[in-house]
Design an enzyme around this catalytic site. Sequence first.
Site, short mmCIF file in Angstrom:
data_model
loop_
_atom_site.label_atom_id
_atom_site.label_comp_id
_atom_site.label_asym_id
_atom_site.label_seq_id
_atom_site.Cartn_x
_atom_site.Cartn_y
_atom_site.Cartn_z
N ASP A 130 0.76 -1.25 0.00
CA ASP A 130 0.00 0.00 0.00
C ASP A 130 0.80 1.31 0.00
O ASP A 130 0.62 2.14 -0.86
CB ASP A 130 -0.95 0.02 1.21
CG ASP A 130 -1.83 -1.23 1.26
OD1 ASP A 130 -1.71 -2.10 0.40
OD2 ASP A 130 -2.65 -1.33 2.19
N GLU A 180 2.88 -9.27 11.46
CA GLU A 180 2.59 -8.92 10.07
C GLU A 180 3.91 -8.55 9.36
O GLU A 180 4.14 -8.96 8.24
CB GLU A 180 1.63 -7.72 10.09
CG GLU A 180 1.02 -7.35 8.77
CD GLU A 180 0.11 -6.12 8.91
OE1 GLU A 180 0.01 -5.55 10.02
OE2 GLU A 180 -0.49 -5.74 7.88
C1 2M8 Z 1 -2.92 -4.39 4.01
O1 2M8 Z 1 -3.89 -3.65 3.28
C2 2M8 Z 1 -5.17 -3.25 3.85
C3 2M8 Z 1 -5.98 -2.63 2.71
O2 2M8 Z 1 -6.21 -3.59 1.72
C4 2M8 Z 1 -5.07 -2.26 4.98
O3 2M8 Z 1 -3.98 -1.73 5.27
O4 2M8 Z 1 -6.12 -1.99 5.60
C5 2M8 Z 1 -1.83 -4.81 2.99
O5 2M8 Z 1 -0.68 -5.28 3.65
C6 2M8 Z 1 -2.38 -5.89 2.05
O6 2M8 Z 1 -1.37 -6.36 1.21
C7 2M8 Z 1 -2.99 -7.04 2.84
O7 2M8 Z 1 -3.64 -7.91 1.94
C8 2M8 Z 1 -4.02 -6.55 3.87
C9 2M8 Z 1 -4.51 -7.65 4.80
O8 2M8 Z 1 -3.41 -8.36 5.35
O9 2M8 Z 1 -3.45 -5.51 4.69
#
Ligand code: 2M8
Length: 467
Positions: free
Chosen positions: A192, A429
Amino acid sequence: MIPTDDRVLRTETTLGAEVHLAARAAEILRNNDMGAWTKAAPDLYPHQWSWDSAFIAIGLSRLDTRRAARELLTLFEHQWKNGKVPHIVFNPEAPPESYFPGAEHWACAAASPDAPNSPPYTSCLCQPPVHAIAALRILESAADEGERAEASAFLREIYPKLFGWHRYLATARDPEGSGLVTIYHPWESGTDNSPRWDEAMATVEVGDLSPYPRRDLGHVDDPAERPTDADYDRYLWLVRLIKGAACDDGAIYKSHPFLMKDVLFSAILVAANEALLEIARVVGAPDWDRELIAGWARRSREGLDACWDADLRLYLDYDVRIGRPIRSRTIAGFAPLISGGLTEERLGELLLTFDSPDSTGNAMLRRPLPPSTSPGEKRFHPRSYWRGPVWPVMGWLLWWSLERAGKSERASKIRQASLDQIAEGGFAEYFEPFTGEPLGSPDQSWSAAVVLDWLLVDPARVEAQAA
Ligand code: 2M8
C-alpha cells in the site's frame, strides 16, 4: 497421516523447536478461522482479503486439503461477473467499528452490473493473483490417494473461475496488450504505502472528504507503523473516483489519476498462469484455453523484460498517465524472479542487487532478508509498513521463486532466516529490519501460513502438539 521422506525434518535437535513453531502457526490459523474462510488478522483485519486467502490456503494445504480448498472456493463465491476477484469480502458479522473503510463504504459498488449478489459486500478493487499458485499447491501437498482425489475435484470446480479471473486481468486490466497489469489504487498492489506510488499519489488532488476514523491506528503501538493521514485521504479519494465511474474499467481508464503498470502484480500473474496451465492439464481443459493461457504468460514475460533498468539493476513499475517508469528501489524490483524464465546473465545481475547492501547484503540488517524498500532508497523507513519492514510473506514468495530458479542455497537462507525471525519475534505482520522487532498486527494469518508450508511437518504431529 504418515510423513513422506521430504516431510521428515532433518535433525532431532531442530525437530522439537520446528514442531512447536508449526503447532503455534496452526493454532493461529485455527483462531482466525471463520469456518469457511480465515480473517487476515484477529483484530486489525476482520474480513477476508484476496491474496491473504491464497497464502492461507497454501498453509492450510499442509493440514487439511478440504479446508484449504474451501478457503479459495469461499473467496471465489464473491467473484464479480467480469471475472474480477474482489480484494476484500466483508464479514457481515464484524462490528461496523472494527475496520475502516468497511462494508458500508463499498456498498454502492454493489450497484455495478458486474458486482456479485450482496450481502456480503465486497470491495471493487483486486489484489495480486496468487490463487492459481495456491490451488495447484493444494494438489501438490496432497499426501495420499484420497487427498489427491479431493484436490483434483477441487481443481475441476475452481478452474473456470481462475480462468475467468486471469482473462479479466489480461484484458480489462491490460487494454494496451502490454503484458503488464494496470492497477487503479495502491491497495491493489498489496504494498500500500510503498514509495513506488509516492510520485503518482502526490499528484492526486483530494476533493471534499467527510471526516473518517482511522480505526487501523487503534491496533498498532505506533502510528508510524501505518500509512499517514495524507495517504489515507488519497486512498479514499481514489475509491470515490472508482465508485464514481461505477467501477467500470473502460470509464476508469479514461479519467483516473492513478493508472500503474505494476511489475510485482504482473510477475505473480505469470507464475499464476503457469500454475493455471498445469491445472488446465490436470482437469483436461480444451487446447484453446491452454493456448490462451500460454500466450498471456509469454506476453507478460516480454512486457516485464522491457521494465528492466540497467542502471538500478532492478525492474521498474510504469506510470501509464505520464508514460514513464517509476524510479524507486523496492522489493517489487525483484519481481521477475517470481515470473522466472530470465536469462542466466539477467538473473545474475538481479541477484547482484539482491545480495548487495541495497537489499539482503546490508550489514545493518538483523537477518539477511530483503526489506520491503531498499535501505539505500531515500524514502526508506524501517518501521513504516511497506516502506522498509521485512514481510514473511514476501520471504515466502522469493524463497519459492529462488527454488524454482535453481538457486537453492539462497532460497534456504531466506527460509531459515524467516523461520528464525518468527521464532524470535512471533507471527507478526512485518518486522523492523535492523532490530527484528515485530510490528503491525500480531498473529497475522499469512505469516502463520507460510511457516506451515516451510516446515513441511507431519500434520498429525502439529495437531497433537496444538491440542
Ligand atoms: C494491508 O492492506 C489493507 C488494505 O487492503 C489495509 O492496510 O487496511 C496490505 O498489507 C495488504 O497487502 C494485505 O492484503 C491486507 C490484509 O493483510 O493488509
